[in-house]
Structure formats: C-alpha cells, structure tokens
Design an enzyme around this catalytic site. Structure first.
Site, PDB file in Angstrom:
ATOM      1  N   HIS A 123       0.807  -1.219   0.000  1.00  0.00           N
ATOM      2  CA  HIS A 123       0.000   0.000   0.000  1.00  0.00           C
ATOM      3  C   HIS A 123       0.839   1.267   0.000  1.00  0.00           C
ATOM      4  O   HIS A 123       0.313   2.357  -0.197  1.00  0.00           O
ATOM      5  CB  HIS A 123      -0.942   0.020   1.208  1.00  0.00           C
ATOM      6  CG  HIS A 123      -0.244   0.170   2.521  1.00  0.00           C
ATOM      7  ND1 HIS A 123       0.442  -0.865   3.121  1.00  0.00           N
ATOM      8  CD2 HIS A 123      -0.122   1.233   3.352  1.00  0.00           C
ATOM      9  CE1 HIS A 123       0.940  -0.452   4.273  1.00  0.00           C
ATOM     10  NE2 HIS A 123       0.624   0.820   4.430  1.00  0.00           N
ATOM     11  N   ASP A 148      -3.520  -2.107  -2.199  1.00  0.00           N
ATOM     12  CA  ASP A 148      -4.646  -1.588  -1.425  1.00  0.00           C
ATOM     13  C   ASP A 148      -5.422  -0.589  -2.285  1.00  0.00           C
ATOM     14  O   ASP A 148      -4.843   0.310  -2.894  1.00  0.00           O
ATOM     15  CB  ASP A 148      -4.120  -0.898  -0.165  1.00  0.00           C
ATOM     16  CG  ASP A 148      -5.211  -0.594   0.847  1.00  0.00           C
ATOM     17  OD1 ASP A 148      -6.365  -0.360   0.432  1.00  0.00           O
ATOM     18  OD2 ASP A 148      -4.912  -0.559   2.043  1.00  0.00           O
ATOM     19  N   LYS A 150      -7.078   1.783  -1.464  1.00  0.00           N
ATOM     20  CA  LYS A 150      -6.965   3.152  -0.959  1.00  0.00           C
ATOM     21  C   LYS A 150      -5.674   3.839  -1.400  1.00  0.00           C
ATOM     22  O   LYS A 150      -5.509   5.039  -1.186  1.00  0.00           O
ATOM     23  CB  LYS A 150      -6.999   3.149   0.582  1.00  0.00           C
ATOM     24  CG  LYS A 150      -8.277   2.598   1.189  1.00  0.00           C
ATOM     25  CD  LYS A 150      -8.337   2.811   2.702  1.00  0.00           C
ATOM     26  CE  LYS A 150      -7.192   2.145   3.436  1.00  0.00           C
ATOM     27  NZ  LYS A 150      -7.223   0.674   3.323  1.00  0.00           N
ATOM     28  N   TYR A 180      -6.323  -2.798   8.675  1.00  0.00           N
ATOM     29  CA  TYR A 180      -5.473  -3.558   9.584  1.00  0.00           C
ATOM     30  C   TYR A 180      -6.328  -4.380  10.540  1.00  0.00           C
ATOM     31  O   TYR A 180      -7.262  -3.863  11.162  1.00  0.00           O
ATOM     32  CB  TYR A 180      -4.560  -2.613  10.376  1.00  0.00           C
ATOM     33  CG  TYR A 180      -3.725  -3.319  11.425  1.00  0.00           C
ATOM     34  CD1 TYR A 180      -2.570  -4.005  11.060  1.00  0.00           C
ATOM     35  CD2 TYR A 180      -4.109  -3.314  12.760  1.00  0.00           C
ATOM     36  CE1 TYR A 180      -1.813  -4.667  12.014  1.00  0.00           C
ATOM     37  CE2 TYR A 180      -3.351  -3.971  13.716  1.00  0.00           C
ATOM     38  CZ  TYR A 180      -2.206  -4.653  13.342  1.00  0.00           C
ATOM     39  OH  TYR A 180      -1.460  -5.306  14.287  1.00  0.00           O
ATOM     40  N   ARG A 248     -11.210 -12.362  20.116  1.00  0.00           N
ATOM     41  CA  ARG A 248     -11.156 -12.069  18.685  1.00  0.00           C
ATOM     42  C   ARG A 248     -12.262 -12.775  17.903  1.00  0.00           C
ATOM     43  O   ARG A 248     -12.671 -12.311  16.838  1.00  0.00           O
ATOM     44  CB  ARG A 248      -9.795 -12.480  18.117  1.00  0.00           C
ATOM     45  CG  ARG A 248      -8.629 -11.680  18.645  1.00  0.00           C
ATOM     46  CD  ARG A 248      -7.352 -12.185  18.029  1.00  0.00           C
ATOM     47  NE  ARG A 248      -6.223 -11.296  18.302  1.00  0.00           N
ATOM     48  CZ  ARG A 248      -5.146 -11.200  17.548  1.00  0.00           C
ATOM     49  NH1 ARG A 248      -5.063 -11.949  16.443  1.00  0.00           N
ATOM     50  NH2 ARG A 248      -4.167 -10.391  17.853  1.00  0.00           N
ATOM     51  N   GLU A 318      -4.961 -14.582  11.149  1.00  0.00           N
ATOM     52  CA  GLU A 318      -4.129 -15.197  12.184  1.00  0.00           C
ATOM     53  C   GLU A 318      -4.768 -16.452  12.779  1.00  0.00           C
ATOM     54  O   GLU A 318      -4.191 -17.071  13.665  1.00  0.00           O
ATOM     55  CB  GLU A 318      -3.805 -14.176  13.277  1.00  0.00           C
ATOM     56  CG  GLU A 318      -2.912 -13.050  12.777  1.00  0.00           C
ATOM     57  CD  GLU A 318      -2.491 -12.078  13.870  1.00  0.00           C
ATOM     58  OE1 GLU A 318      -3.135 -12.083  14.952  1.00  0.00           O
ATOM     59  OE2 GLU A 318      -1.534 -11.324  13.642  1.00  0.00           O
ATOM     60  N   ARG A 365       2.985  -0.901  16.616  1.00  0.00           N
ATOM     61  CA  ARG A 365       2.090  -1.978  17.053  1.00  0.00           C
ATOM     62  C   ARG A 365       2.892  -3.132  17.662  1.00  0.00           C
ATOM     63  O   ARG A 365       2.644  -4.305  17.379  1.00  0.00           O
ATOM     64  CB  ARG A 365       1.219  -2.485  15.905  1.00  0.00           C
ATOM     65  CG  ARG A 365       0.297  -1.425  15.297  1.00  0.00           C
ATOM     66  CD  ARG A 365      -0.706  -2.057  14.354  1.00  0.00           C
ATOM     67  NE  ARG A 365      -1.561  -1.067  13.731  1.00  0.00           N
ATOM     68  CZ  ARG A 365      -1.383  -0.587  12.508  1.00  0.00           C
ATOM     69  NH1 ARG A 365      -0.369  -1.011  11.784  1.00  0.00           N
ATOM     70  NH2 ARG A 365      -2.214   0.301  11.997  1.00  0.00           N
ATOM     71  N   LYS A 388      10.047  -5.798  10.286  1.00  0.00           N
ATOM     72  CA  LYS A 388       9.486  -4.939   9.291  1.00  0.00           C
ATOM     73  C   LYS A 388      10.507  -3.882   8.933  1.00  0.00           C
ATOM     74  O   LYS A 388      11.301  -3.470   9.759  1.00  0.00           O
ATOM     75  CB  LYS A 388       8.202  -4.392   9.903  1.00  0.00           C
ATOM     76  CG  LYS A 388       7.691  -3.106   9.547  1.00  0.00           C
ATOM     77  CD  LYS A 388       6.394  -2.697  10.265  1.00  0.00           C
ATOM     78  CE  LYS A 388       5.371  -3.800  10.454  1.00  0.00           C
ATOM     79  NZ  LYS A 388       3.980  -3.301  10.572  1.00  0.00           N
TER      80      LYS A 388
END
Length: 435
Positions: A123, A148, A150, A180, A248, A318, A365, A388
């Site tokens: 993205h 993405d 967007k 996300y 979740r 996940e 995060r 990352k």
C-alpha cells in the site's frame, strides 16, 4: 554611562558567564574512553556511497557502525529518486529490467524445477516494494501483487508500469480496501490465491508477503528448506487459541473505512460457535502452503464455511490458515505442529530480553521497524524473511541488506552471470561474504 558603554558591559558579562559554564562542563565531564581498534570503525569514512567497511561492520554489530551509518543515511535518497524516475518514465521494458538489476534466468537446475508462487500485499513505499520484488524475483516463479484500493493513483500507476514488463508478475484481479486486522486483509490473500491458480506456471508452494518484508534466504535456500525440512507439508506456525485471544472470535467485529481513517471495532453481538465443530487455532498470518493445500482451502466446504464465519472476527488471517492446516485430512497438514517453521524473523516488543535484546529502530504496534543496529541479528536469523522495514525512515538498513543478499545470490548461481545482475554500476560496495 553612554549606550555604547552599556552594550560593551553587557557583552563582557555574557562572555564571562559563557566561559564559566563551558569550563564547568569541561571539568565535570568524564575523560574520553580509549577506542578499541577491533570494535570501532575509523572516523574518516566516505558517505557519498556505501563503503565495504561500513556495511560489513553493520552486519558484524561493531559498536561505531550505527553511529557512523546514521550520518551516511543522507546520501541514500538519490537511489530512491532513481527508482521513482524509472517507473514514472518506464520507456522500454528491456532497459527498465536491466537498470533495476532484475535476475532474468533461473540460477540453477534445482530452482528451475521448483517454482514458487508469491502473494505480495502492498500500500506504500514504492522503493521498498521494488527492492523486495527484485530480491525474490525469478522467471520460473509467479507473483500476484495486491495493491490496497486506498493507495494513490500515482502509486498504482508506478506499480503497473513495473508489472507490465513481466509475464509472470500481475496485479490482483480484485482489490480490497485493506483494514489492519480486518477481514479485508485475509480476502486480499484469497483473491490473489484464486488468480495464481489461473497461471500457466505450475508452482509447488505459495508464500505470502507484505510490502515491508525482505528475504533473509535466497530463492535456492528457500526451496532447499521447504524440500528438506517440510517435504510436502504446510508451514503455518501456531497453537490452539489461547484464552487471552478468544475475544477475537467470541464477538463480532466490523471494519470502519472513511477518508484517511480505517480500523476494526468490536460490537456487542456474540458469535455462533465455529462451523463443523472446528477447533480454532491462533498463529502467524504468514505461511508457505503446498499447491494441493491451497486448492483445498479454496474448495473444501469446511474451509468455505470457516471463511464465511471469519468475516466478522478480529484479524482472521491469524486463525484461518493455521486452523485449516490442523485438520488431519487436509493435504500436507501438520495437526500436531506448534510454532515450528521459520517463516518470519520479527522482533516483538514483549520478547525483549528473550528472543532479542531490543529494537534499534522503533516499534509500531509492538513490532520492531529495523534500525542499523538490527542488521547483525537479521542475517543471523534462521528465518526465510524478516519484517518490518521502512526504507523512507532507515534506508541504509535495506541498502546494505540488499547488496549483501545479491552477492550471496550470485555466489550460489550455477549459470554464467549477466552483467546487469550486479549492483556495481551504482557505485556500491563490493563485499565478500561466506555462503
């Protein structure tokens, strides 16, 4: 007293105070430590390019390397501009492929006979994506790029310019507004997976990546790992859903998408039990799946029902893949597996002091965005990929890693090397490494 005399007196007073403060700081400062020649880099270093000494020292974790490297970061944006210009003005594809140093032949017979399929969700950060793609690119593989919805028009156009130059790289036929931890992230993978089955390339395994990943292992090393360690099994590290994760899937979640804002939020609606009395697992969203298992995930009724049930869960990617891979009759299943499978090297904040000694970049995060001091840890990791990276924030991290990776890749080749496969035309360092 005249005005001039007053100014002079004020100046002398300020000067006296400044001298006193400097003297006080000097007297109370600890004496400089003697440098250890085996642990510190020379002070004099060129920053207009990437010298052998600096990048080698970063990989060895030498003490002065990150400090000196931070000064050299300023030289890097020129490379980013070069990539942007090439994709904004692509010209002919032959020139673009050569100037971006893409590998254009299978580097060994082993690789030619074992094709991989990749899903890459992106993205942002055009330069980082190009570096990732050219690191994992091989003509016998196939790549689905999910952009993405967007993302900006300019970003999409630049990616399209690059993709147009390859028969085995394409943009997903259906694109999502990715949120996300939302279902849209899982749906993006599903969309690409369906597209990849339409490819004429008969790939063996499928691997999913995001735009902030970078490989630690070469294509050949990845194949050898999959064949020797897993041999037709799927890699979906995970465990039975822990108690603190059950929220979740206990209540319904919804995605909110508005101009510049997107997130997932819980509702008060309690969900039904999972379909087919499935036991829900929790694990990584990233995987390496066999072709037969990927087909199973798209066609089996249990898989379809689990996908539908997961639409209003938190971060379903996940639990989806790992849950299906624990079914005993699924192709290549690993019902008794736990966290086995070296898919991603990640520095999690809550694992400081255990699996790593801290993040040398910064956390987002609770995941480390790698800084210069993380390079040694990355290359010593047994994992296939690392996450990352932010090229715009820590460009030298990726630059050094990329050049080291390309050298290793070419050293493993069994075919004559093409001139444009090397990075030496960009005046980068020539580093020798052990493979």
């Amino acid at each position: 007293m005249t005005q001039l005399d007053a100014v002079k007196s004020g100046f002398i007073l300020c000067l006296g105070i400044s001298i006193f403060i400097c003297t006080f700081i000097y007297i109370n400062s600890p004496p400089p430590k003697e440098p250890n020649e085996q642990k510190f880099l020379p002070i004099s270093i060129e920053c207009g390019f990437y010298p052998d000494e600096l990048c080698s020292a970063l990989f060895q974790g030498l003490a002065a390397a990150p400090t000196i490297g931070n000064f050299c970061q300023q030289a890097i944006p020129q490379g980013a501009t070069q990539i942007s210009i090439l994709l904004q003005n692509p010209g002919n594809c032959s020139r673009l492929i050569k100037e971006l140093h893409f590998i254009t032949k299978a580097l060994s017979e082993e690789e030619a006979n074992f094709s991989l399929a990749y899903i890459i969700t992106i993205h942002k950060e055009l330069e980082m994506f190009v570096k990732l793609l050219r690191a994992i690119y091989a003509p016998q593989n196939v790549y689905c790029i999910h952009i993405d919805e967007k993302s900006s028009k300019a970003y999409k156009n630049a990616i399209q310019s690059l993709v147009n130059c390859f028969e085995n790289v394409f943009i997903a036929s259906k694109r999502e507004n990715v949120v996300y931890a939302g279902f849209s992230r899982l749906q993006a993978d599903i969309n690409c997976m369906k597209d990849l089955f339409r490819s004429k390339i008969q790939w063996n395994y499928i691997i999913n990546l995001c735009g902030q990943d970078y490989p630690i292992k070469t294509n050949r090393e990845i194949i050898q790992y999959l064949k020797s360690k897993w041999n037709g099994k799927n890699l979906t590290p995970g465990v039975v859903q822990p108690a603190h994760i059950k929220h979740r899937t206990r209540v319904s979640y919804k995605e909110f998408v508005h101009v510049g804002v997107s997130y997932v939020y819980p509702t008060t609606n309690v969900k039904d039990e999972p379909p087919h009395n499935l036991t829900i697992y929790f694990g990584t969203a990233y995987y390496a799946l066999t072709r037969k298992f990927a087909e199973f995930a798209l066609t089996d009724e249990r898989a379809k029902d689990l996908l539908e049930w997961s639409r209003d869960t938190y971060s379903p990617d996940e639990h989806y893949w790992v849950t299906l891979n624990r079914l005993k009759d699924a192709p290549g299943a690993t019902p008794d597996a736990l966290w086995e499978g070296n898919i991603r090297a990640i520095k999690w904040r809550d694992q400081e002091g255990n699996s790593h000694s801290g993040c040398q970049g910064h956390y987002i995060r609770d995941v480390c965005v790698y800084g210069l001091g993380d390079l040694q840890w990355i290359i010593e990791s047994p994992h296939l990929f690392a996450n990352k990276f932010e090229y715009s924030r820590y460009p030298l991290v990726t630059e050094c890693l990329e050049r080291r990776f390309r050298i290793k890749l070419l050293q493993q080749a069994d075919v004559p090397l093409e001139a444009h496969w090397h990075f030496q035309l960009d005046n980068y360092f020539n580093m020798k490494i052990n493979v």
